[in-house]
Design a protein around this motif. Sequence first.
Motif, PDB file in Angstrom:
ATOM      1  N   PRO A 272      -8.644   1.396 -19.850  1.00  0.00           N
ATOM      2  CA  PRO A 272      -9.332   2.488 -20.394  1.00  0.00           C
ATOM      3  C   PRO A 272      -8.715   3.646 -20.201  1.00  0.00           C
ATOM      4  O   PRO A 272      -8.099   3.785 -19.117  1.00  0.00           O
ATOM      5  N   ASP A 273      -8.806   4.482 -21.126  1.00  0.00           N
ATOM      6  CA  ASP A 273      -8.066   6.042 -20.814  1.00  0.00           C
ATOM      7  C   ASP A 273      -8.604   6.583 -19.492  1.00  0.00           C
ATOM      8  O   ASP A 273      -7.689   7.013 -18.952  1.00  0.00           O
ATOM      9  N   GLU A 274      -9.732   6.295 -19.013  1.00  0.00           N
ATOM     10  CA  GLU A 274     -10.248   7.193 -17.929  1.00  0.00           C
ATOM     11  C   GLU A 274      -9.797   6.513 -16.570  1.00  0.00           C
ATOM     12  O   GLU A 274      -9.662   6.905 -15.571  1.00  0.00           O
ATOM     13  N   ALA A 275      -9.039   5.213 -16.858  1.00  0.00           N
ATOM     14  CA  ALA A 275      -8.224   4.683 -15.748  1.00  0.00           C
ATOM     15  C   ALA A 275      -6.762   5.169 -15.813  1.00  0.00           C
ATOM     16  O   ALA A 275      -6.197   4.688 -14.698  1.00  0.00           O
ATOM     17  N   LEU A 276      -6.275   5.763 -16.574  1.00  0.00           N
ATOM     18  CA  LEU A 276      -4.841   6.133 -16.599  1.00  0.00           C
ATOM     19  C   LEU A 276      -4.916   7.582 -15.636  1.00  0.00           C
ATOM     20  O   LEU A 276      -4.510   8.565 -16.203  1.00  0.00           O
ATOM     21  N   THR A 277      -4.967   7.206 -14.508  1.00  0.00           N
ATOM     22  CA  THR A 277      -4.900   8.517 -13.389  1.00  0.00           C
ATOM     23  C   THR A 277      -3.505   8.068 -12.413  1.00  0.00           C
ATOM     24  O   THR A 277      -3.202   7.005 -12.367  1.00  0.00           O
ATOM     25  N   ARG A 278      -3.120   8.983 -11.746  1.00  0.00           N
ATOM     26  CA  ARG A 278      -1.941   9.021 -10.860  1.00  0.00           C
ATOM     27  C   ARG A 278      -2.692   7.934  -9.688  1.00  0.00           C
ATOM     28  O   ARG A 278      -1.722   7.162  -9.243  1.00  0.00           O
ATOM     29  N   GLU A 279      -3.663   7.991  -9.185  1.00  0.00           N
ATOM     30  CA  GLU A 279      -4.410   7.297  -8.215  1.00  0.00           C
ATOM     31  C   GLU A 279      -4.382   5.850  -8.574  1.00  0.00           C
ATOM     32  O   GLU A 279      -4.065   5.058  -7.678  1.00  0.00           O
ATOM     33  N   THR A 280      -4.431   5.390  -9.943  1.00  0.00           N
ATOM     34  CA  THR A 280      -4.592   4.199 -10.305  1.00  0.00           C
ATOM     35  C   THR A 280      -3.185   3.520 -10.206  1.00  0.00           C
ATOM     36  O   THR A 280      -2.978   2.246  -9.987  1.00  0.00           O
ATOM     37  N   PHE A 281      -2.013   4.108 -10.134  1.00  0.00           N
ATOM     38  CA  PHE A 281      -0.785   3.780 -10.188  1.00  0.00           C
ATOM     39  C   PHE A 281      -0.162   4.113  -8.790  1.00  0.00           C
ATOM     40  O   PHE A 281       1.072   4.228  -8.725  1.00  0.00           O
ATOM     41  N   ARG A 282      -0.947   4.452  -7.693  1.00  0.00           N
ATOM     42  CA  ARG A 282      -0.532   5.025  -6.463  1.00  0.00           C
ATOM     43  C   ARG A 282       0.367   3.906  -5.586  1.00  0.00           C
ATOM     44  O   ARG A 282       1.426   4.200  -5.205  1.00  0.00           O
ATOM     45  N   SER A 283      -0.283   2.703  -5.745  1.00  0.00           N
ATOM     46  CA  SER A 283       0.575   1.734  -5.053  1.00  0.00           C
ATOM     47  C   SER A 283       0.412   0.278  -5.822  1.00  0.00           C
ATOM     48  O   SER A 283      -0.184   0.250  -6.932  1.00  0.00           O
ATOM     49  N   ILE A 284       1.200  -0.796  -5.245  1.00  0.00           N
ATOM     50  CA  ILE A 284       1.080  -1.875  -5.967  1.00  0.00           C
ATOM     51  C   ILE A 284      -0.394  -2.597  -5.808  1.00  0.00           C
ATOM     52  O   ILE A 284      -0.891  -3.290  -6.651  1.00  0.00           O
ATOM     53  N   ARG A 285      -0.980  -2.582  -4.742  1.00  0.00           N
ATOM     54  CA  ARG A 285      -2.115  -3.240  -4.512  1.00  0.00           C
ATOM     55  C   ARG A 285      -3.281  -2.437  -5.757  1.00  0.00           C
ATOM     56  O   ARG A 285      -3.993  -3.069  -6.382  1.00  0.00           O
TER      57      ARG A 285
ATOM     58  N   ASP B 208       0.770  -1.218  -0.048  1.00  0.00           N
ATOM     59  CA  ASP B 208       0.104  -0.020  -0.091  1.00  0.00           C
ATOM     60  C   ASP B 208       0.758   1.343  -0.116  1.00  0.00           C
ATOM     61  O   ASP B 208       0.237   2.365   0.064  1.00  0.00           O
ATOM     62  N   ALA B 209       2.208   1.162   0.111  1.00  0.00           N
ATOM     63  CA  ALA B 209       3.054   2.518  -0.088  1.00  0.00           C
ATOM     64  C   ALA B 209       2.814   3.223  -1.538  1.00  0.00           C
ATOM     65  O   ALA B 209       2.489   2.478  -2.300  1.00  0.00           O
ATOM     66  N   ASP B 210       2.922   4.294  -1.234  1.00  0.00           N
ATOM     67  CA  ASP B 210       2.642   5.404  -2.340  1.00  0.00           C
ATOM     68  C   ASP B 210       4.049   5.179  -3.439  1.00  0.00           C
ATOM     69  O   ASP B 210       5.314   5.604  -2.918  1.00  0.00           O
TER      70      ASP B 210
ATOM     71  N   TRP C  78       4.537   7.165  -5.916  1.00  0.00           N
ATOM     72  CA  TRP C  78       5.025   8.302  -6.389  1.00  0.00           C
ATOM     73  C   TRP C  78       6.110   8.818  -5.251  1.00  0.00           C
ATOM     74  O   TRP C  78       7.063   9.477  -5.756  1.00  0.00           O
ATOM     75  N   ASN C  79       5.632   8.714  -4.122  1.00  0.00           N
ATOM     76  CA  ASN C  79       6.643   9.179  -3.016  1.00  0.00           C
ATOM     77  C   ASN C  79       7.979   8.365  -2.995  1.00  0.00           C
ATOM     78  O   ASN C  79       8.966   8.848  -2.493  1.00  0.00           O
ATOM     79  N   ALA C  80       7.873   7.078  -3.657  1.00  0.00           N
ATOM     80  CA  ALA C  80       9.053   6.344  -3.654  1.00  0.00           C
ATOM     81  C   ALA C  80       9.945   6.580  -4.917  1.00  0.00           C
ATOM     82  O   ALA C  80      10.992   6.003  -5.051  1.00  0.00           O
ATOM     83  N   GLY C  81       9.496   7.523  -5.593  1.00  0.00           N
ATOM     84  CA  GLY C  81      10.203   7.786  -6.770  1.00  0.00           C
ATOM     85  C   GLY C  81       9.733   7.738  -8.420  1.00  0.00           C
ATOM     86  O   GLY C  81      10.298   7.954  -9.249  1.00  0.00           O
ATOM     87  N   MET C  82       8.557   7.321  -8.325  1.00  0.00           N
ATOM     88  CA  MET C  82       8.058   7.091  -9.656  1.00  0.00           C
ATOM     89  C   MET C  82       7.544   8.479 -10.282  1.00  0.00           C
ATOM     90  O   MET C  82       7.225   9.240  -9.549  1.00  0.00           O
ATOM     91  N   ASP C  83       7.525   8.400 -11.833  1.00  0.00           N
ATOM     92  CA  ASP C  83       7.279   9.599 -12.205  1.00  0.00           C
ATOM     93  C   ASP C  83       6.382   9.310 -13.453  1.00  0.00           C
ATOM     94  O   ASP C  83       6.078   8.105 -13.714  1.00  0.00           O
ATOM     95  N   SER C  84       5.961  10.423 -14.197  1.00  0.00           N
ATOM     96  CA  SER C  84       5.099   9.881 -15.319  1.00  0.00           C
ATOM     97  C   SER C  84       5.608   9.063 -16.404  1.00  0.00           C
ATOM     98  O   SER C  84       4.982   8.079 -16.671  1.00  0.00           O
ATOM     99  N   ILE C  85       6.798   9.259 -16.674  1.00  0.00           N
ATOM    100  CA  ILE C  85       7.495   8.093 -17.857  1.00  0.00           C
ATOM    101  C   ILE C  85       7.456   6.847 -17.200  1.00  0.00           C
ATOM    102  O   ILE C  85       6.899   5.899 -18.031  1.00  0.00           O
TER     103      ILE C  85
END
Length: 67
Positions: free
Chosen positions: A54-67, A25-27, A29-36
């Motif tokens: 789907p395009d609408e799922a491509l958000t920062r929140e979708t990729f916030r954690s491994i979970r 559940d760790a973030d 983005w805080n661990a160093g992930m960027d948009s690329i």
Amino acid sequence: MLEQIRAIMKDIPKLSGIALEIADDADLWNAGMDSITSVQLLLRLEESFDVELPDEALTRETFRSIR
């Protein structure tokens, strides 16, 4: 599935150092992930799981954690 995601992360240079140690559940983005890096992860997840997000799922929140 979480172990498969971690294995995919190990192949992405920016995430390889944290792939095995970061909490589910760790973030990322805080661990160093960027948009690329998130795009790299997206493409590898789609390929590995044979899905297309789907395009609408491509958000920062979708990729916030491994979970």
